[in-house]
Design a protein around this motif. Sequence first.
Motif, short mmCIF file in Angstrom:
data_model
loop_
_atom_site.label_atom_id
_atom_site.label_comp_id
_atom_site.label_asym_id
_atom_site.label_seq_id
_atom_site.Cartn_x
_atom_site.Cartn_y
_atom_site.Cartn_z
N ASN A 20 0.95 -1.25 0.06
CA ASN A 20 0.06 0.04 -0.19
C ASN A 20 0.78 1.25 -0.17
O ASN A 20 1.87 1.33 0.75
CB ASN A 20 -0.90 0.08 1.04
CG ASN A 20 -1.84 1.33 1.29
OD1 ASN A 20 -1.23 2.30 1.71
ND2 ASN A 20 -3.04 1.08 0.38
N ASP A 24 -5.74 4.32 3.30
CA ASP A 24 -7.19 3.83 3.29
C ASP A 24 -7.97 5.33 3.08
O ASP A 24 -7.80 6.17 3.90
CB ASP A 24 -7.58 3.15 4.75
CG ASP A 24 -9.26 2.79 4.64
OD1 ASP A 24 -10.04 3.18 4.00
OD2 ASP A 24 -9.27 1.91 5.69
N SER A 37 0.44 4.90 4.52
CA SER A 37 0.17 3.65 4.18
C SER A 37 -0.48 3.11 5.21
O SER A 37 -0.37 3.20 6.57
CB SER A 37 1.51 3.02 3.74
OG SER A 37 2.14 3.69 2.72
N LEU A 39 -1.86 -1.46 5.96
CA LEU A 39 -2.01 -2.68 5.53
C LEU A 39 -3.07 -3.41 6.57
O LEU A 39 -2.85 -3.28 7.64
CB LEU A 39 -0.74 -3.45 5.51
CG LEU A 39 0.13 -2.91 4.53
CD1 LEU A 39 1.67 -4.23 4.76
CD2 LEU A 39 -0.24 -3.29 3.10
#
Length: 75
Positions: A20, A24, A37, A39
């Motif tokens: 990533n 999000d 980033s 995950l």
Amino acid sequence: QTLDTNLFLISPSGIEVAGNDDGDPVLVGATGRTTDSILSEIILTENGPYTVIATRFGTVFGGTIGGYSLTMRKN
């Protein structure tokens, strides 16, 4: 600071499981940042040690610098 983070999760067999660069989209609204980033909600399917690579976007040419914090949780 201009750090644009990039995360990768590597399985015990050396396969990239997840990666990533820009977080999000739901969290972007809360933080105002698009360069963090994340995950999340990854199911680990192999036994053994996984590797997390925390680096910056544009690793070939560099260009972003800054401090970072890495948090890991088991749910």
